[in-house]
Scaffold this motif. Structure first.
Motif, PDB file in Angstrom:
ATOM      1  N   GLU A   1       5.785   6.494   9.045  1.00  0.00           N
ATOM      2  CA  GLU A   1       6.737   7.072   8.189  1.00  0.00           C
ATOM      3  C   GLU A   1       7.880   7.813   8.993  1.00  0.00           C
ATOM      4  O   GLU A   1       9.023   7.516   8.706  1.00  0.00           O
ATOM      5  N   GLN A   2       7.528   8.480  10.090  1.00  0.00           N
ATOM      6  CA  GLN A   2       8.464   9.108  10.884  1.00  0.00           C
ATOM      7  C   GLN A   2       9.242   7.887  11.773  1.00  0.00           C
ATOM      8  O   GLN A   2      10.639   8.064  11.711  1.00  0.00           O
TER       9      GLN A   2
ATOM     10  N   GLU B   1      -0.377   6.393   9.676  1.00  0.00           N
ATOM     11  CA  GLU B   1       0.569   6.407   8.422  1.00  0.00           C
ATOM     12  C   GLU B   1       1.573   7.469   8.603  1.00  0.00           C
ATOM     13  O   GLU B   1       2.872   6.999   8.322  1.00  0.00           O
ATOM     14  N   GLN B   2       1.289   8.726   9.188  1.00  0.00           N
ATOM     15  CA  GLN B   2       2.447   9.635   9.171  1.00  0.00           C
ATOM     16  C   GLN B   2       3.514   9.260  10.191  1.00  0.00           C
ATOM     17  O   GLN B   2       4.746   9.267  10.212  1.00  0.00           O
TER      18      GLN B   2
ATOM     19  N   TRP C   1      -2.088   1.340   3.759  1.00  0.00           N
ATOM     20  CA  TRP C   1      -1.078   2.238   4.036  1.00  0.00           C
ATOM     21  C   TRP C   1       0.041   1.427   3.083  1.00  0.00           C
ATOM     22  O   TRP C   1       0.888   2.234   2.528  1.00  0.00           O
TER      23      TRP C   1
ATOM     24  N   ALA D   1       8.637   3.716   3.613  1.00  0.00           N
ATOM     25  CA  ALA D   1       8.346   3.595   5.085  1.00  0.00           C
ATOM     26  C   ALA D   1       8.093   2.134   5.417  1.00  0.00           C
ATOM     27  O   ALA D   1       8.696   1.425   6.195  1.00  0.00           O
TER      28      ALA D   1
ATOM     29  N   HIS E   1       3.233   6.555  -1.600  1.00  0.00           N
ATOM     30  CA  HIS E   1       3.822   7.731  -0.861  1.00  0.00           C
ATOM     31  C   HIS E   1       4.632   6.961   0.331  1.00  0.00           C
ATOM     32  O   HIS E   1       5.592   7.496   0.844  1.00  0.00           O
ATOM     33  N   TYR E   2       3.898   5.946   0.921  1.00  0.00           N
ATOM     34  CA  TYR E   2       4.442   5.292   2.049  1.00  0.00           C
ATOM     35  C   TYR E   2       5.411   3.970   1.755  1.00  0.00           C
ATOM     36  O   TYR E   2       5.736   3.210   2.499  1.00  0.00           O
TER      37      TYR E   2
END
Length: 831
Positions: free
Chosen positions: A166-167, A162-163, A238, A247, A243-244
């Motif tokens: 997002e990046q 997930e992180q 996800w 993204a 929050h995502y």
């Protein structure tokens, strides 16, 4: 560095009395000399092994010793202190050993440090790793937690993914670069391959992301995919995580063309897509399909509404909510029109049918136009608009008013038996409260037609402890503001002047001050007040209470619809103005009751006709008005002396309209308009159509007890309560249709272990079905089990329906159902 050495040694002395320290590189003497540990004696090996042994074992058997040697550890056969060393421990002062000690890890984990030295060069990463570590972690677990630290995640591999996604969406790569620098790339891609089935000779994050979207899309259709079913679960979680959201939307739009989704969707029917929402193009495809199906009548109303209900779970629903709402109101309009019998045999029957069912056609049309405008997708909805506009104008509006015109043509005077007339409103309705010595507030909303009032009725009834009832009233004719406002006041000898101003009691009724004087003539001794609603709403709470305390009858004038509709440049915004009017009046009601008002009447001066599309020439009256004098000429009426009746217009004398004076009135037949230079033609009033002359009287009251509840929801179980595969299908049932006093209930649905661990994806489900058909209030769901479910195989688990506590982030269990989780192969995600 000394602090870290001291801390590492202190931990060793917590478990051992003697610690050996070999300085193989001969560069730690300064550090050794700087060490100062309470209760620990520092000694050095320098050809004194036997003396040191005698001191440590015989002379000071309880003393703690740090034994330092300036050089590498001697071979075992040459180490005269080997027996003591084997019984105690050795402190390795190289960097890797220090890190290992900081993590309280045994030497068996040395490779976890030495293979990834770059990771440990930041003390903050070490601190984050220590926070994530758990008792019993294996080497693989430690490396997984290192991955989490590298990308700023908090847990397992899915949170790392997930992180990283997002990046990737933000055009950043710091997470992947740190994974590579820390020599964790090979481990990471092996974990991804094992968990999700992603295999590549040259693995790459963007390539994985594309495969991730593609695999999840294929799995959602139950098709073969290169990725494992676990990928679909992680994808859903996800995608649904707010929050995502940004993204997900960025990557979804980026890969939509790469994966040729528009082309693929051309081969799929809207009904097969259900709640699949991996790409925005899916919603656009569904919308285009629904519009085409409705225009060609190849899809039934029930099917269209079912598809829209399913799309409400789409990630993109908020983006296209107004589009879906427009489609929903369009299909309801078509359904209502198909069921409508637009004939009548008397004026009384015409009014009765209008207020019982026909008004809904005006309402559904208005709601369709409103949502179409708010959607900003006029092109997408253009075909549907053409269908709805044509059917509204030709099959309903013209047809019903042609039939109504037959009744109007036969009327000897302007009245409908059994229905109150506007000019008697004060005497029969407002003054009713004064005869009981009760105070009353009358709110008059300009052009607040009946169907808008019905929607406002429902909005008010949704308020806790509020009740309301709606009844029709027949407006004065011609149905324009000056006459309507005067007729709602105490009145005598209502007279239309050549300039259109209306006199009552021989005085003008134009303007708030003149209306207040007319209001004061209603009942001797009454303290009367007339003012604009905006002025009242700007008052402080105490000022409102004083206003009501000091007056017996209060008239509030509200103007939201007419002020927009009566201007050529803004008339197309009438549907939006109607929504605003409902919101305004609901707030006015709340403020009035907070000021201790218990009797409220809401009514209107007149209604209106509205057609969104500019009118065709055939919709204008062909006949020009004729008479001795023409004083006022409007789109929908003419006022003058000696007016002549024509084939396209009906003539009323003042007496036939219940008016004084000598000015006649001409009203165009049905919905025809007169040609008037510079005036708008889409929003009109003044004539005798049902939409113009059927006006509302809303009576609002406050209850003592709470009377608003939420609908009940049940879990429908079939067969044994057993989960034996990687997904679980369940049906949820809304027990009652929502109504004014039965409000929707929003729930979060998921499967949980007995300790509260979520073991499936979660669904946010709104239960707000209006249908009386129980089958149309069922919500089928499919829950995908996660890998976390493996740990709870052969145990009881729970399907939980959870409800948010107020506006907090906390949830209460609303309903639950126990199941036995028993899968032969725990990791088999079978579809």
């Amino acid at each position: 560095m000394n602090d870290r050495l001291t801390a590492s040694l202190a931990r060793l002395f917590d478990e051992h009395r003697i610690v050996f320290w070999y300085d193989a590189a001969r560069d730690m003497r300064t550090a050794f000399e700087a060490i100062d540990l309470d209760g620990v004696a520092k000694i050095e090996i320098a050809n004194n092994q036997f003396g040191l042994k005698y001191r440590m074992l015989r002379q000071e058997p309880d003393q703690k010793f740090l034994v330092f040697y300036d050089g590498p550890e001697p071979a075992m056969q040459e180490n005269w202190l080997l027996d003591v060393q084997l019984a105690t421990t050795v402190f390795k002062a190289d960097q890797a050993a220090i890190w290992l000690s900081e993590l309280s890890l045994p030497t068996a984990f040395e490779e976890v440090v030495r293979d990834h030295t770059e990771f440990y060069r930041a003390s903050s990463r070490i601190a984050d790793l220590k926070r994530l570590m758990q008792q019993g972690d294996t080497r693989t677990d430690i490396r997984r937690r290192m991955l989490a630290v590298c990308v700023g995640a908090e847990g397992a591999l899915d949170t790392v993914i997930e992180q990283l996604l997002e990046q990737l969406a933000a055009g950043r790569d710091e997470g992947m670069r740190l994974i590579e620098r820390a020599n964790l790339s090979e481990f990471f891609w092996k974990q991804v391959a094992n968990a999700y089935g992603y295999l590549s000779d040259k693995p790459d994050l963007e390539d994985f992301a594309i495969a991730f979207f593609e695999g999840a899309y294929q799995l959602a259709f139950g098709e073969d995919a290169k990725l494992k079913a676990e990928a679909l679960l992680v994808f859903r979680r996800w995608k649904n995580n707010k929050h995502y959201s940004e993204a997900f939307e960025t990557l979804s739009k980026r890969f939509e063309g790469t994966l040729k989704i528009p082309h693929d969707l051309k081969l799929r029917q809207a009904r097969t897509l259900k709640s699949i929402d991996h790409f925005e193009e899916i919603d656009r495809h569904v919308i285009r399909s629904l519009v085409q199906a409705m225009a060609s009548q190849t899809l039934g109303a029930a099917d269209v509404l079912q598809i829209i209900r399913e799309r409400r779970q789409s990630h993109w629903y908020a983006t296209y909510e107004h589009v879906y709402q427009a489609i929903s109101h369009a299909i309801e309009f078509q359904q209502a029109l198909a069921e409508a019998n637009l004939s009548m045999t008397s004026p009384e029957e015409g009014i009765k049918r209008y207020v019982s069912s026909w008004y809904k056609l005006d309402q559904l049309y208005r709601k369709f136009i409103f949502h179409m405008q708010k959607s900003g997708q006029a092109t997408l909805l253009s075909d549907l608009f053409e269908v709805v506009e044509n059917r509204y104008t030709t099959s309903y509006l013209l047809k019903v008013n042609d039939a109504w015109q037959d009744q109007v043509a036969a009327m000897p005077e302007w009245s409908v038996r059994g229905y109150p007339m506007q000019r008697n409103f004060y005497r029969d309705q407002a003054a009713e409260f004064r005869r009981k010595d009760q105070k009353v507030v009358v709110v008059i909303s300009d052009a607040f037609r009946y169907e808008i009032a019905e929607e406002c009725l429902r909005a008010i009834r949704k308020l806790n402890r509020f009740d309301a009832e709606l009844k029709p009233m027949i407006s004065s004719l011609p149905s324009y503001t000056q006459l309507g406002m005067a007729a709602l006041l105490p009145n005598k000898d209502l007279t239309i002047q050549p300039d259109g101003i209306v006199r009552s009691f021989g005085e003008s009724t134009q303007g708030t001050s003149n209306r207040e004087r007319a209001l004061a003539q209603g009942r001797t001794g009454d303290r009367a007040k007339a003012m604009k609603a905006d002025e009242f709403m700007s008052m402080r709470s105490e000022e409102g209470k004083i206003l009501f305390r000091d007056h017996d009858i209060l008239y509030l004038y509200h103007n939201r619809i007419d002020v927009v509709g009566d201007k050529l440049t803004t008339e197309e915004r009438v549907p939006e103005a109607a929504e605003d009017a409902i919101a305004d009046l609901t707030m006015v009601v709340r403020k009035l009751t907070s000021a201790n008002v218990s009797n409220i009447l809401i009514t209107a001066d007149h209604g209106f006709l509205y057609q969104h599309r500019p009118l065709d020439e055939t919709e204008f009256s062909v006949a020009e008005p004729a008479g001795d004098e023409i004083h006022t000429r409007n789109r929908r009426f003419v006022v003058g002396r000696g007016l002549k009746a024509t084939a396209g217009m009906k003539r009323f004398s003042p007496a036939e309209l219940g008016l004084a004076g000598d000015l006649d009135v001409l009203v165009p037949n049905s919905i025809n308009r007169l040609r008037v230079r510079g005036a708008g033609s889409r929003f009109v009033h003044g004539g005798a159509s049902l939409q113009e002359i059927v006006i509302p009287v809303l009576r609002v009251g406050k209850q003592r007890e709470s009377d608003v509840q939420m609908v009940e929801v049940q879990i429908i179980s079939s067969g044994r309560n057993l989960i034996s595969s990687g997904q679980h299908a369940v049906t949820l049932y809304q027990v009652q249709p929502i109504s004014d006093k039965l409000q929707p209930r929003d729930l979060v649905v998921g499967l949980y272990a007995i300790d509260g661990t979520l073991i499936s994806d979660e669904h946010e489900v709104p239960f707000d079905y209006r249908s009386d058909n129980p089958r149309e209030r069922e919500m089928p769901l499919k829950l995908l089990l996660s890998r976390d479910a493996d740990a709870f195989n052969n145990q009881d688990v729970f399907l939980k329906l959870r409800q948010r506590i107020g506006k907090t982030s906390r949830y209460d269990d609303y309903q639950s159902q126990r199941y036995e989780l028993r899968r032969g192969i725990p990791t088999d995600f079978d579809f």
